[in-house]
Design an enzyme around this catalytic site. Sequence first.
Site, short mmCIF file in Angstrom:
data_model
loop_
_atom_site.label_atom_id
_atom_site.label_comp_id
_atom_site.label_asym_id
_atom_site.label_seq_id
_atom_site.Cartn_x
_atom_site.Cartn_y
_atom_site.Cartn_z
N ASP A 128 -5.83 -3.53 -2.40
CA ASP A 128 -4.77 -3.25 -1.43
C ASP A 128 -4.14 -4.52 -0.85
OD1 ASP A 128 -3.47 -2.42 1.15
OD2 ASP A 128 -4.30 -0.49 0.58
N SER A 179 0.83 -1.20 0.00
CA SER A 179 0.00 0.00 0.00
C SER A 179 0.87 1.26 0.00
CB SER A 179 -0.96 -0.05 1.20
OG SER A 179 -1.99 0.90 1.06
#
Length: 324
Positions: free
Chosen positions: A159, A46
Amino acid sequence: MHANEVHRPRIGLALGSGSARGWSHIGVIRALEQAGYAPDVVCGTSIGALVGAVYSAGHLDWLDDWVRKLSWQGVVSLLDISMGGGLIEGSRLTAFFRKHFKDEGIEGLARPFACVATELNSGREVWLREGSVIDAVRASIALPGLFTPAQLNDRLLVDGGLVNPVPVSLCRALGAEVVIAVDLNWDLIGRRARAEVHTESGPPSSDETPPFLSAPWAALLQRFKPQPRAARGDALQSPSMLDVLGTSLNIMQVRITQSRLAGEPADVLIRPRLSDIAAMDFHRGALAMAQGEAATKFALSQIADALGESLELPAATDAITVQR
């Protein structure tokens, strides 16, 4: 190699997920380099993927300068509101980085780099180790509900924090012998909310309309902007939609991180104190970087031990102080 020269283990840096708290990674890297522990391998999840990619490309100075100047209005100007698969489509953000970042592919980076994403349909952990740097980072940062999923090689990716928030295992797979991991979310659960004071770079008041937004976007902004914390004893104020979503995902990532690190422990774990920084506080980069640098300096003796080196620590009077 000289017969008396000691081989230093290959250092891997695992940069964890954490939304705006991820600017702390810049301070971590700065402190590591100043101490002579520049990593040989960098992996990220991320926001850790974003910082790690820029660092691996040799552009950390540019990112540092941009983050320090970033205002809350500047953050919002990079968001393109969408209602298809996520609140933010992400094209404006990727276009910004394509403008400022020459993407020669992961294979062309100055140091080995990889990042983690999650395959939406199967839930599998995906390691992105080749191809476009920006496309890989865009997939890794696709926080569910916030960013629309990224399409990469006929797969929908979201993510990487859903499956591997602190990618220690990926660092080891890339040949790291000693892994330094950065956990950004460890102190988020159970902490008393502190009153949040917004500076001039903070969000506009409810009766202000930022000049770069059209009227419909300004109306949407009032629903998504950070909400002030209630003082102790007052009735709780309703958090924004993003606050609820971000906090819920943080709880999940804390639990997943604890599980993954228990089974795949790092040699050194750096944990900056970032509980006062909300998920969307990207305009508070200076504080996040300072906390990352401070936490890393306190961990230098552990890093030296992990590398089989000795470290002369500063006197007690030289203790690090961070203004909060």
